[in-house]
Design an enzyme around this catalytic site. Structure first.
Site, short mmCIF file in Angstrom:
data_model
loop_
_atom_site.label_atom_id
_atom_site.label_comp_id
_atom_site.label_asym_id
_atom_site.label_seq_id
_atom_site.Cartn_x
_atom_site.Cartn_y
_atom_site.Cartn_z
N ASP A 252 2.57 -5.15 11.11
CA ASP A 252 2.73 -4.40 9.08
C ASP A 252 1.87 -3.26 9.20
OD1 ASP A 252 2.34 -4.72 6.31
OD2 ASP A 252 1.77 -6.69 6.74
N GLU A 411 -2.36 -5.76 -2.75
CA GLU A 411 -3.90 -5.97 -2.13
C GLU A 411 -5.05 -5.04 -1.63
OE1 GLU A 411 -1.84 -3.56 1.20
OE2 GLU A 411 0.73 -4.42 1.30
#
Length: 530
Positions: A252, A411
């Site tokens: 990621d 997030e």
């Protein structure tokens, strides 16, 4: 962004990788055998599009680029070893999912997920995109997690069932075919990407990127099942990064940096540990030259074997060949009318209708408030989310944090330790519901504390089930499980032709029916989460 570079000289007759009649494995081996080390490393690199100038893509042989929701799978070749090769960047772009898993799973309808995956694949392919960063199969075990809205459920069995979206994205694997091998059923399908990694939804106190503390039984029974299913349907690499499987593993955003604490404190070690562990493609937004230099050094000095590099590149190229990118690198313009088609819009409407959960409907079954009467004289719509697509769509919409006021919805910015309703939500409920009969529609990315307002609410509609701030974490099956609305709860209504518009039994005026849109996925200090 699709870039094509002209060929340098004539192509040889023996280039099997260019022959679509050859088995995919043969084409991969032939191509890898023609590639120099710098070209192979370029296939392992994914950079941010802001860095993807033509010169950088060509000079560093970059294999992939992206910009949040988009990604390109690219092949750059050069003239070497005395052979005249075609310098060519293929292929399309890739869409990142929009993080709507939680509402989709509330329908418990895997067949609908397949149809959604199918429609998504067609629209994505119409834009030249071959690869989707979806689905997210994290099992959200704590609603304080800022990415809870990207999870299908707290229940691993529900998450397992929802992986059927992969069959819509990639197509059904033919009967008799080997499981765990990349398969994409034609030009109207895309490669899926199960994410992020086993256990990501079980972090301590729901803090994003925190540690997940669990025993092996919890890991295998809660967080792993959906990955097993995805391996069968999608064929990514094994989830502990072992050599099994035939897809590729991608890190990621700046994930390699986080191998050390503090991040990036020993980057050469991070490159060594990450690649040796089985990461094939590295998401490097900006600082890609450091990675390329470090990996080149590690290979040339025998810290990382060429076999490991070839293994990574073969996995990446295998997916690209299965996507048909060497034969069809550009968007199929015949699909352009599929984008936003009426059929797809109807499917979206169906998904939204089925996702709504009725939590309260009047004081009892004989005094229900929904469905609303068609002949109501006036309907007041109030609340901060009533006319704001940013709030209603959430994060990962157009851009990372969404748009139109929906800032810090994604997030870590969305982590919340309180789960309380943001202002002016409480005042809207108390003021409006205290004056007229009201329907509160909760626009939410996760559960929040709703109990203090239940008594004043006439009817309550939500796409997800609310929880309570002093019972965290709390999931179905726990011995202390006692939420306001338990897992699977939902009311039904009877279809009604018309209803009286007289005053209610509590003598509050019925001149207006109030629908209040409240956004209840919250961030501490009043910031909101999709």
């Amino acid at each position: 962004m699709v870039m094509l570079w002209g060929c340098r000289g004539a192509m040889g007759e023996d280039m099997k990788y260019k022959d679509p009649k050859q088995p995919v494995g043969v084409r991969v081996k032939d191509l890898v055998g023609r590639m120099a080390l710098e070209e192979k490393i370029g296939q392992m690199v994914q950079i941010d599009r802001i860095s993807a100038t033509p010169d950088i893509m060509k000079n560093y042989y970059i294999g992939n680029d992206f910009k949040f929701q988009y990604m390109s799978l690219i092949l750059v070749m050069k003239a070497h070893k005395g052979n005249a090769e075609c310098v060519k960047i293929v292929v399309g772009e890739c869409k990142k999912d929009n993080g709507v898993e939680l509402y989709l799973s509330s329908q418990w309808d895997p067949e609908l997920l397949r149809r959604i995956g199918d429609a998504t694949a067609i629209e994505v392919r119409a834009t030249g995109i071959p690869y989707a960063f979806a689905p997210c199969i994290a099992v959200c075990r704590d609603p304080r997690w800022g990415r809870c809205y990207e999870s299908y459920s707290e229940d691993p069995k529900v998450v397992q069932e929802m992986t059927d979206i992969i069959l819509g994205l990639q197509g059904e694997i033919p009967n008799g075919s080997r499981k765990g091998v990349p398969y994409v059923a034609g030009k109207n399908k895309v490669a899926a990407c199960a994410k992020h990694f086993v256990g990501d939804g079980g972090t301590t106190k729901g803090v994003n990127e925190n540690n997940t503390l669990t025993d092996m039984h919890g890991l295998l029974s809660i967080h792993m099942p959906a990955y097993y299913d995805s391996i069968i349907k999608e064929s990514p690499r094994s989830w502990f990064l072992t050599p099994a499987g035939m897809g590729f593993v991608i890190s990621d955003w700046q994930g390699l940096d986080r191998i050390t604490s503090p991040p990036h404190s020993n980057y050469t070690y991070s490159v060594l540990a990450g690649v040796q562990a089985g990461i094939d493609m590295i998401m490097l937004p900006y600082n890609f030259t450091e990675f390329i230099n470090d990996l080149t050094y590690l290979v040339k000095n025998n810290f990382i074997s060429m076999d490991r590099i070839d293994d990574a590149v073969e996995r990446i190229l295998l997916v690209k060949f299965n996507l048909g990118l060497f034969e069809n690198p550009l968007a199929d313009l015949s699909l352009v009318n599929e984008v936003g088609s009426e059929a797809h819009r109807n499917l979206a409407r169906e998904a939204v209708r089925k996702s709504l959960v009725l939590l309260k409907n009047g004081k009892n079954t004989n005094d229900s408030l929904l469905p609303l009467p068609k002949k109501a004289s006036r309907i007041l719509v109030a609340g901060s989310h009533a006319d704001n697509l940013g709030y209603q769509c959430g994060g990962w919409t157009i851009a990372w944090q969404g748009f139109r006021g929906n800032n810090e919805t994604s997030e870590s910015a969305g982590d919340s330790q309180t789960l309380t309703m943001v202002d002016p939500g409480p005042d809207v409920i108390n003021n409006v519901c205290g004056a007229v009969k009201c329907v509160v529609i909760v626009v939410s990315g996760r559960p929040i504390v709703i109990e203090p307002y239940i008594s004043t609410i006439g009817a309550l509609v939500a796409a997800w089930l609310p929880g309570s701030e002093d019972q965290l974490p709390m999931n179905v099956g726990d011995s202390h499980y006692d939420p306001l609305f338990p897992f699977g709860f939902g009311l039904t209504t009877k279809t009604m032709v018309a209803r009286s518009v007289s005053a209610g039994v509590d003598r509050r005026p019925y001149v207006s029916i109030v629908m209040i849109f409240l956004f209840v996925g919250l961030f501490f200090q009043g910031k909101v989460l999709a």
